[in-house]
Design an enzyme around this catalytic site. Structure first.
Site, mmCIF file in Angstrom:
data_model
loop_
_atom_site.group_PDB
_atom_site.id
_atom_site.type_symbol
_atom_site.label_atom_id
_atom_site.label_comp_id
_atom_site.label_asym_id
_atom_site.label_seq_id
_atom_site.Cartn_x
_atom_site.Cartn_y
_atom_site.Cartn_z
ATOM 1 N N SER A 139 -6.265 5.613 0.058
ATOM 2 C CA SER A 139 -6.146 5.987 -1.358
ATOM 3 C C SER A 139 -7.536 6.271 -1.910
ATOM 4 O O SER A 139 -8.525 5.676 -1.450
ATOM 5 C CB SER A 139 -5.523 4.825 -2.138
ATOM 6 O OG SER A 139 -5.687 5.013 -3.531
ATOM 7 N N TYR A 152 -5.089 -4.373 -4.073
ATOM 8 C CA TYR A 152 -4.663 -3.055 -3.580
ATOM 9 C C TYR A 152 -5.899 -2.214 -3.247
ATOM 10 O O TYR A 152 -6.015 -1.666 -2.141
ATOM 11 C CB TYR A 152 -3.817 -2.341 -4.638
ATOM 12 C CG TYR A 152 -3.414 -0.936 -4.240
ATOM 13 C CD1 TYR A 152 -2.308 -0.719 -3.424
ATOM 14 C CD2 TYR A 152 -4.147 0.179 -4.667
ATOM 15 C CE1 TYR A 152 -1.947 0.566 -3.042
ATOM 16 C CE2 TYR A 152 -3.789 1.462 -4.286
ATOM 17 C CZ TYR A 152 -2.684 1.660 -3.478
ATOM 18 O OH TYR A 152 -2.334 2.928 -3.092
HETATM 19 N N1 LIG Z 1 1.591 7.093 -5.346
HETATM 20 C C1 LIG Z 1 0.262 7.091 -5.448
HETATM 21 O O1 LIG Z 1 -0.300 7.313 -6.526
HETATM 22 C C2 LIG Z 1 -0.580 6.857 -4.213
HETATM 23 C C3 LIG Z 1 -1.939 7.172 -4.271
HETATM 24 C C4 LIG Z 1 -2.729 6.944 -3.153
HETATM 25 C C5 LIG Z 1 -2.182 6.382 -2.026
HETATM 26 N N2 LIG Z 1 -0.860 6.069 -1.998
HETATM 27 C C6 LIG Z 1 -0.336 5.437 -0.777
HETATM 28 O O2 LIG Z 1 0.694 6.217 -0.231
HETATM 29 C C7 LIG Z 1 1.552 5.394 0.558
HETATM 30 C C8 LIG Z 1 2.990 5.728 0.221
HETATM 31 O O3 LIG Z 1 3.250 5.336 -1.119
HETATM 32 P P1 LIG Z 1 4.132 6.224 -2.128
HETATM 33 O O4 LIG Z 1 3.248 6.634 -3.229
HETATM 34 O O5 LIG Z 1 4.876 7.254 -1.375
HETATM 35 O O6 LIG Z 1 5.098 5.125 -2.754
HETATM 36 P P2 LIG Z 1 6.599 4.715 -2.398
HETATM 37 O O7 LIG Z 1 7.527 5.829 -2.653
HETATM 38 O O8 LIG Z 1 6.821 3.424 -3.120
HETATM 39 O O9 LIG Z 1 6.542 4.480 -0.832
HETATM 40 C C9 LIG Z 1 6.189 3.276 -0.237
HETATM 41 C C10 LIG Z 1 7.177 3.042 0.903
HETATM 42 O O10 LIG Z 1 6.734 1.891 1.617
HETATM 43 C C11 LIG Z 1 7.871 1.137 1.971
HETATM 44 N N3 LIG Z 1 7.478 -0.249 2.125
HETATM 45 C C12 LIG Z 1 6.854 -1.048 1.221
HETATM 46 N N4 LIG Z 1 6.726 -2.277 1.724
HETATM 47 C C13 LIG Z 1 7.266 -2.255 2.970
HETATM 48 C C14 LIG Z 1 7.453 -3.228 3.971
HETATM 49 N N5 LIG Z 1 7.065 -4.498 3.787
HETATM 50 N N6 LIG Z 1 8.059 -2.870 5.127
HETATM 51 C C15 LIG Z 1 8.477 -1.592 5.319
HETATM 52 N N7 LIG Z 1 8.335 -0.622 4.396
HETATM 53 C C16 LIG Z 1 7.741 -0.963 3.235
HETATM 54 C C17 LIG Z 1 8.836 1.316 0.787
HETATM 55 O O11 LIG Z 1 10.193 1.127 1.187
HETATM 56 P P3 LIG Z 1 10.971 -0.256 0.958
HETATM 57 O O12 LIG Z 1 10.583 -0.759 -0.403
HETATM 58 O O13 LIG Z 1 12.410 0.092 1.089
HETATM 59 O O14 LIG Z 1 10.511 -1.163 2.046
HETATM 60 C C18 LIG Z 1 8.591 2.765 0.401
HETATM 61 O O15 LIG Z 1 9.492 3.612 1.074
HETATM 62 C C19 LIG Z 1 1.156 3.943 0.238
HETATM 63 O O16 LIG Z 1 0.361 3.418 1.271
HETATM 64 C C20 LIG Z 1 0.322 4.092 -1.021
HETATM 65 O O17 LIG Z 1 -0.620 3.041 -1.156
HETATM 66 C C21 LIG Z 1 -0.046 6.312 -3.050
#
Ligand SMILES: NC(=O)c1ccc[n+]([C@@H]2O[C@H](COP(=O)([O-])OP(=O)(O)OC[C@H]3O[C@@H](n4cnc5c(N)ncnc54)[C@H](OP(=O)(O)O)[C@@H]3O)[C@@H](O)[C@H]2O)c1
Length: 255
Positions: A139, A152
């Site tokens: 991130s 985080y």
């Molecule tokens: N959105 C942003 O602004 C942003 C910015 C920079 C980086 N990121 C990074 O991008 C990545 C994806 O995030 P996203 O933005 O796409 O959010 P998201 O839609 O909430 O995706 C996160 C996914 O991780 C899964 N997850 C969480 N805890 C888990 C666990 N213990 N075991 C297995 N699966 C798990 C969740 O599914 P379940 O809850 O069903 O397990 C969900 O499908 C993350 O690493 C995040 O830090 C996001």
């Protein structure tokens, strides 16, 4: 990395950035396995992408990670790409004495331990493949912290550091190491907290993140800042104080 005919595991692939990566990799003729905790989200993803392989798994649990690895290599022995994408984000205020940060599912075990462990599990298998890749989703907050999400931000800084070391350790092998560094993306990550603090910037689409990432991966660009993170990456080196202020400007730590 060639972006067709791979077998890819995407952790947390049922929603957000992971789901978009799954869609676009399937469209390019890859076999994609995803995992997540919520059965209903896995089923919804499978409805959209019938070829998707889903596996319920909580990656914060060591035994479930081992089971996930066994499931992948037993059923899909050609697996050659691991995408460490699953993550959670929490606001934690140490001044209020919040000490429950390690209870239950927590950022350290999901955002970091799981990446380290899955990487360690898959490397011996990947060394036997012709080409293999490990792709970490960190991130922009790993470059400049958002002070209200201190753990985080620290996990993402650690994942950035880990990606650099791993890339160097594997340099002489068939395994390539990529790092996708997204800006704010319009997903469900910590949506509740974002809404509560009145964050109006919903960020770029997950579709755009996946498209830019896959393009960069196909060109063997190993460190992949997405969108505004390109500016953040350079700016924060030249003027760290200014960029710390910019990232935190809407919070009480903005001064
Ligand atoms: N959105 C942003 O602004 C942003 C910015 C920079 C980086 N990121 C990074 O991008 C990545 C994806 O995030 P996203 O933005 O796409 O959010 P998201 O839609 O909430 O995706 C996160 C996914 O991780 C899964 N997850 C969480 N805890 C888990 C666990 N213990 N075991 C297995 N699966 C798990 C969740 O599914 P379940 O809850 O069903 O397990 C969900 O499908 C993350 O690493 C995040 O830090 C996001």
């Amino acid at each position: 990395m060639k972006t067709t005919n791979n077998t890819i595991l995407i952790t947390g692939g049922a929603t957000g950035i992971g789901l978009e990566l799954a869609k676009q990799f399937i469209a390019q003729n890859n076999t994609v396995i995803i995992c997540g905790r919520r059965e209903e989200k896995l089923s919804e993803a499978k409805k959209i992408l019938p070829n998707l392989i889903t596996k319920k798994c909580n990656i914060s649990d060591l035994k479930q990670r081992q089971d996930l690895f066994n499931f992948c290599i037993d059923n899909y022995p050609n697996i050659n790409v691991l995408i460490n994408n699953a993550g959670i984000q929490r606001e934690i205020n140490f001044l209020k004495g919040e000490q429950n940060y390690l209870n239950g599912d927590n950022e350290v075990s999901i955002n970091l331990d799981a990446c380290f462990h899955l990487t360690a599990l898959f490397i011996p298998h990947f060394l036997k493949q012709r080409e293999a890749s490990i792709i970490n989703v960190s991130s922009g907050l790993g470059l400049v912290p958002l002070i209200i999400t201190p753990i985080y931000s620290a996990t993402k800084a650690a994942l950035h550091s880990f990606s650099i070391s791993l890339r160097k350790q594997l340099l002489e092998t068939n395994i390539q190491v990529f790092e996708i560094i997204p800006p704010i993306v319009d997903t469900d990550l910590d949506r509740g907290a974002r809404d509560k603090r009145g964050q109006t910037d919903k960020g770029i689409s997950a579709e755009k993140v996946a498209k830019e990432s896959i393009e960069a991966i196909s060109n063997n660009k190993f460190e992949i800042p997405i969108g505004i993170v390109k500016v953040l990456r350079i700016g924060s080196r030249i003027s760290p104080k200014l960029f710390l202020k910019i990232i935190n400007k809407k919070s009480r730590f903005g001064n």
